[in-house]
Design an enzyme around this catalytic site. Structure first.
Site, mmCIF file in Angstrom:
data_model
loop_
_atom_site.group_PDB
_atom_site.id
_atom_site.type_symbol
_atom_site.label_atom_id
_atom_site.label_comp_id
_atom_site.label_asym_id
_atom_site.label_seq_id
_atom_site.Cartn_x
_atom_site.Cartn_y
_atom_site.Cartn_z
ATOM 1 N N TYR A 123 2.705 -11.300 -9.371
ATOM 2 C CA TYR A 123 1.131 -10.877 -9.284
ATOM 3 C C TYR A 123 1.307 -9.192 -8.316
ATOM 4 O O TYR A 123 0.688 -8.651 -8.869
ATOM 5 C CB TYR A 123 0.345 -11.940 -8.407
ATOM 6 N N PHE A 173 -7.387 -6.407 0.965
ATOM 7 C CA PHE A 173 -6.945 -7.481 1.501
ATOM 8 C C PHE A 173 -7.473 -8.802 1.043
ATOM 9 O O PHE A 173 -7.619 -8.953 0.035
ATOM 10 C CB PHE A 173 -6.867 -7.034 3.160
#
Ligand SMILES: NC(=O)c1ccc[n+]([C@@H]2O[C@H](COP(=O)([O-])OP(=O)(O)OC[C@H]3O[C@@H](n4cnc5c(N)ncnc54)[C@H](O)[C@@H]3O)[C@@H](O)[C@H]2O)c1
Length: 328
Positions: free
Chosen positions: A143, A171
């Site tokens: 990913y 984040f």
């Protein structure tokens, strides 16, 4: 002056909050989404939803030909680290492959600005200090690597074709629109805060805490939670900053919270106990991921929801009021 934007993945969690912000300030918005994890109900009246997949190159081409576009925001992606470790090629093809086809089509149709939803998962996690934009890149998952490949493609699109990019590395996105219209509804849900909230509300059994032996103060993994509305605001700022040049920003609050601290925050906000049990670590998970977001802050980004309890409160309110999410 009203502008016109294409938002891929604009029916998803983070994208829907940006679509809402653009729409509220009077910009024209077209959402392109195949609704595999997104929800048509999140798209506001007055915003066009084109239901289709990025893998459909002919459709993407037709949509982009119907310009002009002031920018393309690219949220659409598969985004589960664990799944990417079981199906790495699927992630590389769907995220990096389709992303590159989209960038190429944007170049052909004269789109000058491209904003990418990137991720902290592309950094090598060798430190527990806040991570700046120029930290070592070494994705531990397919990913993360798929996002890095799109970041590199944007580098070349800028170098050779003069396309301006913003690469925004989120984040941990969390929270919900405080007006209560939008929220997080992934099926199955994999993000910590909604899972802890559902546990508190008795909608699922005891929470598994993956990893109790990390080198962190309480042994559980530490993450930097950032509110979706603050992420949407950062996209608006990045759009302005792109007038001066390409943008690469880390987006987080610079404060790490462990899994146990998130559980405590949900207990405080909800007044409900959260049963949990310790489990083994998961592949691909880092011990600590905290952002140094100095560049975004220098451009004027001031998160409104910097405190974990405020992030959790908006998420709790939405989830409590929407037991079936968007209901589709
Ligand atoms: N949520 C986070 O904490 C987080 C953190 C870092 C980066 N990101 C990135 O931000 C973006 C948005 O994340 P999210 O949490 O909102 O995810 P999401 O799954 O809620 O939204 C993604 C949207 O893209 C759509 N989509 C996926 N593949 C598509 C395709 N091939 N064609 C058309 N539409 C497609 C989905 O239907 C969905 O509406 C993703 O690119 C993700 O990698 C998210």
């Amino acid at each position: 002056m009203s502008r016109r934007f294409l938002v891929t993945g604009g029916a998803g969690f983070v994208g829907s909050h940006l679509v809402d912000a653009l729409h509220r300030r009077g910009d024209a918005v077209v959402v392109f989404d195949d609704l595999r994890t997104g929800h048509a109900a999140s798209v506001p009246d007055g915003v066009t939803l084109i239901e289709g997949s990025l893998a459909d190159a002919a459709l993407v081409n037709r949509v982009l030909a119907n310009g002009p576009w002031d920018a393309v925001f690219h949220f659409a992606a598969l985004s589960q680290v664990g799944e990417s470790m079981r199906e790495p090629l699927r992630y590389l093809i769907e995220n990096a492959g389709n992303g590159m086809l989209l960038i190429d089509a944007c170049i052909r149709h004269g789109v000058r600005r491209f904003v990418l939803s990137s991720t902290a998962a592309l950094f090598a996690t060798v430190t527990d200090a806040p991570i700046p934009e120029d930290a070592t890149i070494d994705p531990a998952s397919a990913y993360g690597d798929s996002k890095w490949m799109i970041e590199r493609a944007l580098h070349w699109a800028s170098q050779v074709h003069g396309m301006r990019y913003a690469r925004l590395r989120y984040f941990n996105a969390a929270g919900a629109d405080p007006t209560g219209r939008l929220g997080e509804d992934h099926r199955p849900e994999s993000h910590l805060i909604p899972l802890v909230i559902d546990t508190a509300l008795g909608r699922r059994g005891a929470l598994d805490v993956f990893g109790a032996d990390y080198p962190t103060p309480d042994g559980t993994a530490v993450r930097d939670y950032v509110h979706v509305c603050d992420l949407a605001e950062a996209h608006l700022l990045a759009l302005e900053a792109m007038d001066q040049g390409d943008v690469t920003w880390n987006l987080g609050n610079g404060a790490g919270h462990s899994v146990l601290q998130v559980i405590e925050a949900v207990e405080r906000v909800s007044g409900l106990p959260v049963p949990y049990r310790m489990a083994d670590r998961r592949a691909g998970d880092a011990a600590v991921l905290v952002a140094a977001s100095d560049r975004a802050q220098a451009a004027g980004w001031r998160p409104r929801f910097a405190e974990l309890d405020d992030i959790v409160r908006t998420a709790f309110q939405w989830r409590k009021a929407h037991p079936s999410g968007y209901g589709n």
